[in-house]
Design a protein around this motif. Structure first.
Motif, short mmCIF file in Angstrom:
data_model
loop_
_atom_site.label_atom_id
_atom_site.label_comp_id
_atom_site.label_asym_id
_atom_site.label_seq_id
_atom_site.Cartn_x
_atom_site.Cartn_y
_atom_site.Cartn_z
N ILE A 92 16.42 -28.94 -37.14
CA ILE A 92 17.52 -28.49 -37.89
C ILE A 92 18.85 -28.97 -37.18
O ILE A 92 18.82 -29.11 -36.12
N GLU B 58 16.55 -30.33 -41.24
CA GLU B 58 17.32 -29.31 -42.63
C GLU B 58 18.52 -29.08 -41.92
O GLU B 58 19.18 -28.77 -41.02
N LYS C 255 16.76 -19.39 -39.15
CA LYS C 255 16.07 -20.44 -39.39
C LYS C 255 14.98 -21.02 -38.12
O LYS C 255 14.20 -21.82 -38.53
#
Length: 119
Positions: free
Chosen positions: A24, A57, A76
């Motif tokens: 991420i 992401e 997350k």
């Protein structure tokens, strides 16, 4: 003879390269362009030496407060992640320390915090 292998290190396939399959990238809304440029540059740099970089992401935050970054990480982060990256555009030590503490102690996931300063 000069023992300079920096060019070959950037252009030849490495024996073993850790792929970024699940990662991420966290950044504030105003730093969206920086984040997208960074991902593009990373892909261009890593591909020649055999490192696969999947698209991360992208987590765009409404502001750059420490609490906002921490909340995004808590929502997350998971142990299957290869990397968590955060983009910062000022070097507030308290925010950096808070992010690194969460990613080293609470959610031990490899992480990198990038500081982009504009002069």
């Amino acid at each position: 003879s000069e023992a300079d292998w920096s060019r070959d290190g950037r252009s030849l396939a490495h024996l073993s390269a850790k792929h970024l399959d699940k990662w991420i990238l966290i950044f504030s809304q105003r730093d969206s362009q920086i984040a997208h440029s960074f991902v593009d540059a990373l892909y261009k740099v890593c591909t020649p030496f055999g490192m696969r970089v999947d698209y991360p992401e992208m987590i765009e935050l409404p502001n750059d407060r420490s609490e906002t970054f921490i909340r995004a990480i808590e929502n997350k982060a998971n142990p299957q992640m290869d990397l968590v990256c955060c983009i910062l555009t000022n070097n507030r030590k308290d925010r950096y320390d808070a992010i690194k503490k969460v990613l080293c102690v609470d959610y031990p996931i490899p992480s990198q915090v990038f500081l982009f300063l504009f002069i």
